[in-house]
Write a protein that holds these residues in place. Structure first.
Motif, short mmCIF file in Angstrom:
data_model
loop_
_atom_site.label_atom_id
_atom_site.label_comp_id
_atom_site.label_asym_id
_atom_site.label_seq_id
_atom_site.Cartn_x
_atom_site.Cartn_y
_atom_site.Cartn_z
N LEU A 57 0.85 -1.20 0.00
CA LEU A 57 0.00 0.00 0.00
C LEU A 57 0.88 1.25 0.00
CD1 LEU A 57 -2.69 1.55 0.31
CD2 LEU A 57 -2.50 1.22 2.78
N PHE A 58 1.89 1.25 0.86
CA PHE A 58 2.73 2.45 0.97
C PHE A 58 3.54 2.66 -0.31
CE2 PHE A 58 2.68 0.58 5.43
CZ PHE A 58 1.44 1.15 5.70
N VAL A 74 -3.14 9.06 -0.69
CA VAL A 74 -3.75 8.24 0.36
C VAL A 74 -4.68 7.23 -0.31
CG1 VAL A 74 -5.16 8.27 2.46
CG2 VAL A 74 -3.67 10.23 1.94
N GLY A 75 -4.36 5.94 -0.16
CA GLY A 75 -5.14 4.88 -0.81
C GLY A 75 -6.44 4.61 -0.09
N LEU A 76 -7.53 4.60 -0.84
CA LEU A 76 -8.86 4.39 -0.26
C LEU A 76 -9.59 3.31 -1.04
CD1 LEU A 76 -9.72 8.19 0.06
CD2 LEU A 76 -9.01 6.66 1.92
N ASN A 77 -10.77 2.96 -0.55
CA ASN A 77 -11.46 1.86 -1.22
C ASN A 77 -12.35 2.29 -2.38
OD1 ASN A 77 -13.55 2.98 0.14
ND2 ASN A 77 -14.17 1.14 1.24
N SER A 78 -12.41 3.58 -2.68
CA SER A 78 -13.22 4.01 -3.83
C SER A 78 -12.97 5.49 -4.13
CB SER A 78 -14.72 3.82 -3.55
OG SER A 78 -15.13 4.70 -2.52
N GLN A 253 -5.04 -5.18 -3.58
CA GLN A 253 -5.39 -4.25 -4.68
C GLN A 253 -4.24 -3.28 -4.94
OE1 GLN A 253 -7.83 -4.36 -6.65
NE2 GLN A 253 -9.43 -5.50 -5.61
N ALA A 254 -3.66 -2.78 -3.86
CA ALA A 254 -2.54 -1.83 -4.00
C ALA A 254 -1.38 -2.49 -4.74
CB ALA A 254 -2.09 -1.32 -2.63
#
Ligand SMILES: Cc1ncc(COP(=O)(O)O)c(C=O)c1O
Length: 385
Positions: A57-58, A74-78, A253-254
């Motif tokens: 993710l990072f 910043v990774g989010l779900n949508s 997903q990341a």
């Protein structure tokens, strides 16, 4: 039972490689081409048990921020949550008005509504994007932010919008869910204000499920979004700072998105080549308007290739008969869905484009043959009229 999301997205979900001669997108072919790298990345996560909030993710956040040209991602779900959290982090709430367009996916507007603020819908111009010249007259003392939606991989006129935001003291949140890779004056979409991206599977950079991100230079917005995505908890200290949400971009997903991001600049170039080919193939068809708008400040990424067509519905039926898959986004203006409670704004261009738009096959796997077959079928349709 049809869920609300299914009901609103039904028209937007392409059927993957069905019996069509020319599929709208080709997820199986997409996976086949990347199988080794993707299986490797997923395998590593599963083997190591790296499922939530881990290195992948990072890494992806770092690479996305580098690509867009911001300090943070910043990774989010949508994409929806990217919009919602950007608004919350900017302090938008009840009593505020937020200006955006009606010619967009419902999420752009729902994010405003879910903050308790009022969406103010404005019209679009010839390029399907916010009509900047009309903005001034929608600004009131309650206006807090503007959300330009960069539709189809074309940015809005960010010079004019940034100037207006500065002059009138408004926050700028970009709905860049359809615009990763598109530039204005050499700057990437998502780097002008707080950028909101979607990695829904059929986006130009898509995961194998929902995903999204905020890109920003503002440490406060990045921090608030980072807390909100994990139910308000600071993962370092264990302190809960907000009543938050479960909205993290999954690690697997990341990892997949990080693999794809390496290929992404080539895919954008491929889309541009296919778009140029459509343009020349359709040059003689006076009944369609192709999405090429000469202004050297813009470089579009062609998330979608959307034409305006006379007799759109008949053309679409003809293409279906010819084995060519298309989409219509959107056949009905957003405010004409009474359940959304958006009033009755007078937006004639939005109404016109809803009657005329049709999206032609376009993806990283679209071939020259796909484009020539589709264009020939369009030419034949009008020649027979
Ligand atoms: C313009 C626009 N805004 C917002 C969204 C919402 O993104 P997501 O489906 O990832 O929540 C989308 C996705 O379709 C979109 O196209």
């Amino acid at each position: 039972m049809t869920t609300p999301k299914q009901a609103t997205q039904a028209q937007a979900i392409p059927r993957p490689e069905t019996g069509y001669r020319v599929a709208f997108v080709k997820p199986k072919e997409h996976y086949r081409r990347l199988k080794k790298e993707i299986d490797g990345a997923i395998g590593e996560c599963l083997t190591e048990g790296d499922l939530i909030h881990r290195r992948q993710l990072f890494d992806f956040e770092k690479h996305l921020a580098e690509y867009v040209g911001t300090r943070y991602a910043v990774g989010l779900n949508s994409g929806y949550h990217a919009l919602h959290f950007s608004l919350l982090a900017c302090g938008v709430g009840p009593g505020d008005e937020v200006i955006t367009v009606a010619h967009t996916f419902a999420a752009s507007v729902s994010a405003i509504v879910h903050c308790g603020a009022t969406p103010v819908l404005v019209d679009v111009g010839e390029d399907f994007n916010m009509d900047v010249a009309s903005l001034d007259r929608y600004i009131t003392p309650k206006t807090k932010a503007i959300i330009p939606v960069h539709l189809n991989g074309r940015l809005c006129d960010m010079e004019a919008i940034q100037n207006l935001c500065k002059k009138r003291g408004l926050l700028l949140i970009e709905d860049a869910c359809q615009a990763l890779g598109a530039t204005f004056q050499g700057k990437m979409g998502g780097s002008f204000g707080h950028g909101c991206f979607s990695f829904y599977p059929f986006k130009a950079l898509g995961g194998f499920g929902d995903g999204g991100a905020i890109t920003t230079n503002d440490p406060h917005v990045a921090r608030v979004a980072t807390l909100l995505r994990y139910n308000g908890e600071d993962r370092e200290t264990g302190e809960f700072h907000y009543h938050g949400y479960t909205a993290l971009l999954d690690n697997v997903q990341a990892a997949v998105l990080d693999v794809k991001l390496r290929h992404f600049p080539n895919w954008v170039e491929h889309r541009r080549r296919m778009a140029d080919l459509y343009k020349s193939e359709l040059a003689t068809v006076s009944q369609v308007r192709v999405p090429h708008f000469p202004d050297p400040r813009f470089r579009d990424s062609f998330q979608n290739y959307v034409i305006r067509a006379q007799d759109r519905d008949a053309l679409r039926a003809h293409l279906r008969q010819e084995g060519i898959e298309t989409l219509v986004s959107w056949a009905k203006p957003l405010w004409k869905h009474p359940a959304l409670g958006l009033g009755e704004p007078k937006l004639p261009m939005t109404e016109a484009v809803c009657r005329e738009v049709i999206s032609l096959p376009m993806s990283a796997e679209t071939t020259e043959e796909d484009v020539t077959l589709t264009s020939r079928a369009i030419r034949n349709f009008y020649a027979r009229q």
